[in-house]
Scaffold this motif. Sequence first.
Motif, PDB file in Angstrom:
ATOM      1  N   GLY A   1       0.322 -11.832   3.254  1.00 48.57           N
ATOM      2  CA  GLY A   1       1.344 -11.338   2.338  1.00 48.57           C
ATOM      3  C   GLY A   1       2.718 -11.307   2.966  1.00 48.57           C
ATOM      4  N   ILE A   2       3.676 -10.752   2.211  1.00 45.96           N
ATOM      5  CA  ILE A   2       5.081 -10.750   2.634  1.00 45.96           C
ATOM      6  C   ILE A   2       5.688  -9.364   2.460  1.00 45.96           C
TER       7      ILE A   2
ATOM      8  N   ALA B   1       0.345  -4.855  -7.567  1.00 44.52           N
ATOM      9  CA  ALA B   1      -0.198  -5.286  -6.273  1.00 44.52           C
ATOM     10  C   ALA B   1       0.086  -4.237  -5.206  1.00 44.52           C
ATOM     11  N   PRO B   2      -0.929  -3.830  -4.456  1.00 45.03           N
ATOM     12  CA  PRO B   2      -0.717  -2.802  -3.426  1.00 45.03           C
ATOM     13  C   PRO B   2       0.088  -3.324  -2.247  1.00 45.03           C
ATOM     14  N   GLN B   3       0.776  -2.390  -1.610  1.00 42.21           N
ATOM     15  CA  GLN B   3       1.540  -2.702  -0.411  1.00 42.21           C
ATOM     16  C   GLN B   3       0.936  -1.925   0.758  1.00 42.21           C
ATOM     17  N   PHE B   4       0.858  -2.594   1.900  1.00 41.64           N
ATOM     18  CA  PHE B   4       0.142  -2.034   3.042  1.00 41.64           C
ATOM     19  C   PHE B   4       1.024  -1.959   4.282  1.00 41.64           C
TER      20      PHE B   4
ATOM     21  N   GLU C   1       9.139   1.602   8.354  1.00 46.01           N
ATOM     22  CA  GLU C   1       8.873   1.608   6.906  1.00 46.01           C
ATOM     23  C   GLU C   1       8.326   0.279   6.401  1.00 46.01           C
ATOM     24  N   VAL C   2       8.020  -0.642   7.305  1.00 48.09           N
ATOM     25  CA  VAL C   2       7.572  -1.973   6.889  1.00 48.09           C
ATOM     26  C   VAL C   2       6.239  -1.901   6.162  1.00 48.09           C
ATOM     27  N   SER C   3       6.203  -2.490   4.971  1.00 48.75           N
ATOM     28  CA  SER C   3       4.964  -2.644   4.214  1.00 48.75           C
ATOM     29  C   SER C   3       4.890  -4.076   3.710  1.00 48.75           C
ATOM     30  N   TYR C   4       3.677  -4.584   3.643  1.00 50.87           N
ATOM     31  CA  TYR C   4       3.466  -5.961   3.191  1.00 50.87           C
ATOM     32  C   TYR C   4       2.736  -5.965   1.852  1.00 50.87           C
ATOM     33  N   THR C   5       3.244  -6.789   0.944  1.00 49.45           N
ATOM     34  CA  THR C   5       2.580  -6.966  -0.344  1.00 49.45           C
ATOM     35  C   THR C   5       1.604  -8.125  -0.223  1.00 49.45           C
TER      36      THR C   5
END
Length: 593
Positions: free
Chosen positions: A342-343, A421-424, A353-357
């Motif tokens: 993901g991105i 779509a969840p973000q992780f 705070e970085v999260s990936y979709t």
Amino acid sequence: MAVDSPLQSRTTSEKDVKALNFIEEMTRSPDSVQEKVLGEILSRNSGTEYLKRFGLNGSTDRKTFKTKVPVVTYEDLKPEIQRISNGDRSPILSSHPITEFLTSSGTSAGERKLMPTIDEDLDRRQLLYSLLMPVMNLYVPGLDKGKGLYFLFVKSESKTPGGLPARPVLTSYYKSDHFKRRPYDPYNVYTSPNEAILCSDSSQSMYAQMLCGLLMRHDVLRLGAVFASGLLRAISFLQNNWKELARDISTGTLSSRISDPAVKNRMSKILTKPDQELAEFLVEVCSQDNWEGIITKIWPNTKYLDVIVTGAMAQYIPTLEYYSGGLPMACTMYASSESYFGINLKPMCKPSEVSYTIMPNMAYFEFLPHEHDGAGDETELVELADVEVGKEYELVITTYAGLCRYQVGDVLRVTGFHNSAPQFKFVRRKNVLLSIESDKTDEAELQKAVENASRLFAEQGTRVIEYTSYADTKTIPGHYVIYWELLGRDQTNALPSDDIMGKCCLEMEESLNSVYRQSRVADKSIGPLEIRVVQNGTFEELMDYAISRGASINQYKVPRCVSFTPIMELLDSRVVSTHFSPSLPHWSPERRR
């Protein structure tokens, strides 16, 4: 586009609009996309030996798949992977031919894992790459007006007994036509020529890439490397080689250290004439003792750093901030050898705070709740669309290349949703104790290394009674530090000689996996392992300290890796001797038979 979407297009680029629309489409109904992806994978691979084994009989629905196909680890799939590696071309895992193996982190036997891949996987990776700049352009305008200084390298590769290439995923990509013959894109112009990136000698490659970056310093709008540690290694290289680089620029001639014909030929077209002004500037800036903000001094138009600073790489953030003068750090994508995932839709956010979709078209994703302590019961796995905010999960994937319900080993925390779509947030690698760059050392491997090394002084009656470790990233390159408390046969507790302790350091390195040893020998991204011997009673003091902070005396275990500052200070205050590995461990690009 969705009216409330954060991906409102502020660009007139038709290409960007198309990419952003694609992201919106994929994230609006991730569950239906996932259902389609699994159906495609199961349909095309229905005739494989692996799926036939579980009696799917052509079924492509999720319920049958989850009921009959088990969750597995690499060790479970190793016999099938070994057969493919040895040259068996029958449809074992995939109906499409396995064209190469992508090498991942080491196994307990010390060899890299081999991840099967098929031709079309390159298209999927390229698709994810194509989404990065359209998202970045929403946050940083004008990136088409300059260039990116990216330190990119190929690593050693080998062939399996059956003749298939085995190499890291980025080496595979850089050597592909997707990269080498990529069409011109004003948003993706690099200062480094392909010849420098593809040079297998990392020292020559670094020198040529750094020289190009200096010659084009006013064009550079962003600096990057794959990992934060890689960018710091480039800064260290500049510290050690700026005089030679300045001499090349001053004379307009290329250093004799560049012997690769392709690199020499390409550089002759870039370094065409002397530039005394640039050379003098470089000498003035680099001769200063204080290198704080050196990146923006040399490359004044840099808008951000493009590096991975999540997970184990977070330890490098303060050093990067020092050298860059606090430039933003963009983590743009989440990927591994098994699959691209993901991105980051907010690439200019703070590293913390970085999260990936997760892009649901890349593979079929399931999630094992992290509090689960079993091997993987199919009733406990959660669909991509059904994960819950705040909870942690281990990632499980099913790929087009034939990995089915494979535990990747990444622990992720759900932070929110983009559309549906969840973000992780990447939390950590499961069971990993030590990591400097791409290396991953777990507790069992560290224990084995300590045992092997301590045999060197067993005859004199000395033994290791306790140990712990940490990854020292204050040095460049970083290195492993192991604290040992020793007990001798007699009351004098005489320490083994410095010579024997040096051999212990080297023996520990010989016992670590091939990824670590390649990083030491070929990539030079890890420094010599260090053993610090501490006073007797130090680990009792460590326990007393933990108990004073609320730990249970009955449940206390010596931590095998430490990072808490007071504990580090306690250990370092008790050090009686330090020892480093005196030479490089053995490593060869050829796989063990």
